[in-house]
Design a protein around this motif. Structure first.
Motif, PDB file in Angstrom:
ATOM      1  N   HIS A  37      55.016  96.004  78.230  1.00 59.79           N
ATOM      2  CA  HIS A  37      54.215  95.953  77.919  1.00 59.79           C
ATOM      3  C   HIS A  37      53.633  96.897  76.840  1.00 59.79           C
ATOM      4  CE1 HIS A  37      53.888  92.349  80.178  1.00 59.79           C
ATOM      5  NE2 HIS A  37      54.322  93.276  81.438  1.00 59.79           N
ATOM      6  N   TRP A  46      49.032  91.413  71.389  1.00 61.43           N
ATOM      7  CA  TRP A  46      49.867  92.174  73.331  1.00 61.43           C
ATOM      8  C   TRP A  46      51.447  91.400  72.910  1.00 61.43           C
ATOM      9  CZ3 TRP A  46      50.875  88.867  77.452  1.00 61.43           C
ATOM     10  CH2 TRP A  46      51.288  88.843  78.522  1.00 61.43           C
ATOM     11  N   GLU A  49      56.902  91.604  78.203  1.00 55.07           N
ATOM     12  CA  GLU A  49      58.392  90.965  78.683  1.00 55.07           C
ATOM     13  C   GLU A  49      58.864  89.776  77.970  1.00 55.07           C
ATOM     14  OE1 GLU A  49      58.815  91.790  80.855  1.00 55.07           O
ATOM     15  OE2 GLU A  49      57.833  93.618  81.407  1.00 55.07           O
ATOM     16  N   TYR A  74      47.457 103.525  80.881  1.00 58.79           N
ATOM     17  CA  TYR A  74      47.517 102.457  82.505  1.00 58.79           C
ATOM     18  C   TYR A  74      47.274 103.578  83.551  1.00 58.79           C
ATOM     19  CZ  TYR A  74      51.240 101.511  85.310  1.00 58.79           C
ATOM     20  OH  TYR A  74      52.335 100.973  86.867  1.00 58.79           O
ATOM     21  N   GLN A  79      44.801  97.773  91.044  1.00 64.65           N
ATOM     22  CA  GLN A  79      45.827  96.283  90.919  1.00 64.65           C
ATOM     23  C   GLN A  79      46.712  97.847  88.967  1.00 64.65           C
ATOM     24  OE1 GLN A  79      46.976  93.312  91.485  1.00 64.65           O
ATOM     25  NE2 GLN A  79      48.290  93.233  90.010  1.00 64.65           N
ATOM     26  N   GLU A  81      47.376  97.862  85.186  1.00 66.66           N
ATOM     27  CA  GLU A  81      46.620  97.941  83.966  1.00 66.66           C
ATOM     28  C   GLU A  81      46.632  98.662  83.256  1.00 66.66           C
ATOM     29  OE1 GLU A  81      41.903  96.618  83.658  1.00 66.66           O
ATOM     30  OE2 GLU A  81      42.252  98.868  83.619  1.00 66.66           O
ATOM     31  N   PRO A  95      45.749  91.723  77.824  1.00 63.96           N
ATOM     32  CA  PRO A  95      45.064  90.360  78.941  1.00 63.96           C
ATOM     33  C   PRO A  95      47.270  90.279  79.651  1.00 63.96           C
ATOM     34  CG  PRO A  95      45.272  89.714  76.854  1.00 63.96           C
ATOM     35  CD  PRO A  95      45.356  90.951  76.721  1.00 63.96           C
ATOM     36  N   ALA A  96      47.509  90.850  79.895  1.00 68.85           N
ATOM     37  CA  ALA A  96      48.503  91.276  80.968  1.00 68.85           C
ATOM     38  C   ALA A  96      48.844  90.976  82.356  1.00 68.85           C
ATOM     39  CB  ALA A  96      50.142  91.928  80.324  1.00 68.85           C
ATOM     40  N   GLU A  97      49.442  90.318  83.083  1.00 66.62           N
ATOM     41  CA  GLU A  97      49.121  90.406  84.589  1.00 66.62           C
ATOM     42  C   GLU A  97      50.955  91.435  84.545  1.00 66.62           C
ATOM     43  OE1 GLU A  97      49.371  87.971  87.290  1.00 66.62           O
ATOM     44  OE2 GLU A  97      47.920  86.174  85.603  1.00 66.62           O
ATOM     45  N   LEU A  98      50.745  92.829  85.248  1.00 65.04           N
ATOM     46  CA  LEU A  98      51.731  93.845  85.739  1.00 65.04           C
ATOM     47  C   LEU A  98      52.287  93.753  86.661  1.00 65.04           C
ATOM     48  CD1 LEU A  98      49.829  96.472  83.860  1.00 65.04           C
ATOM     49  CD2 LEU A  98      51.669  95.228  82.120  1.00 65.04           C
ATOM     50  N   LYS A  99      53.705  93.811  86.274  1.00 68.40           N
ATOM     51  CA  LYS A  99      54.576  93.667  88.255  1.00 68.40           C
ATOM     52  C   LYS A  99      54.128  95.258  88.587  1.00 68.40           C
ATOM     53  CE  LYS A  99      58.118  90.315  86.586  1.00 68.40           C
ATOM     54  NZ  LYS A  99      59.472  90.156  85.789  1.00 68.40           N
ATOM     55  N   ARG A 100      54.249  95.344  90.088  1.00 69.42           N
ATOM     56  CA  ARG A 100      54.067  96.507  90.126  1.00 69.42           C
ATOM     57  C   ARG A 100      56.096  97.136  90.172  1.00 69.42           C
ATOM     58  NH1 ARG A 100      49.951  98.476  92.337  1.00 69.42           N
ATOM     59  NH2 ARG A 100      48.546  96.819  93.362  1.00 69.42           N
TER      60      ARG A 100
END
Length: 128
Positions: A37, A46, A49, A74, A79, A81, A95-100
Motif C-alpha cells: 500500500h 492511495w 494491491e 505503520y 489492527q 494501520e 482507507p485501506a484494509e491491511l492484511k496481516r
C-alpha cells in the motif's frame, strides 16, 4: 513491534510512491509496485494491491512539490494501520484494509528523474 514512522522529503520529481510492502515481496522491475500500500506523491492518492485507487487519503493538499514532506506511519497491532501526515503530528488513516503481514517501508521511484530523501525512520512506538 514492527511498526515505524518515516519522513519522505521530495527532492526532485513527482513520480514517487511511498508506503509499505510485505517483507517477502519482490518489488523489482519498472513502474509502480504491484504489492503493498503506497501513497502517490504526485496527487497524494492511495495506491493499493495492484492499482491506483485515486481515493483521497484525507490530507488538505492534493500533491507534494519539491521540498514537500510526507510522514508515513505503520502500526501492526492491534489492527494493522497505515496513516499519513504532512506535519508529522496529525496522522490520518489511509482507507485501506491491511492484511496481516510483516510490512516494511517501501519507496518506488517510478522514473529516472525522481529523487527523495528518507529521514527519521523510527519505531512507531517511540513516536507516540
Amino acid at each position: 513491534r514492527g511498526g515505524f514512522v518515516m519522513k519522505v522529503l521530495v527532492v526532485r520529481g513527482p513520480h514517487i510512491m511511498a508506503g509499505i510492502a510485505p517483507a517477502d515481496a519482490d518489488i523489482s522491475g519498472s513502474g509502480y509496485p504491484k504489492v503493498g500500500h503506497h501513497i502517490w506523491i504526485h496527487n497524494l492518492a492511495w495506491f493499493g494491491e495492484g492499482g491506483i485507487s485515486y481515493r483521497s487519503v484525507g490530507l488538505p493538499q492534493t500533491g507534494l512539490a519539491v521540498g514537500g514532506q510526507l510522514h508515513i506511519r505503520y502500526v501492526p497491532k492491534p489492527q494493522p494501520e497505515l496513516a499519513v501526515s504532512l506535519d508529522g503530528k496529525t496522522f490520518t488513516p489511509v482507507p485501506a484494509e491491511l492484511k496481516r503481514a510483516r510490512y516494511v517501508p517501501c519507496v518506488s521511484l517510478c522514473n529516472s528523474d525522481a529523487t527523495v530523501q528518507i529521514e527519521d525512520l523510527v519505531d512507531a512506538c517511540e513516536q507516540r
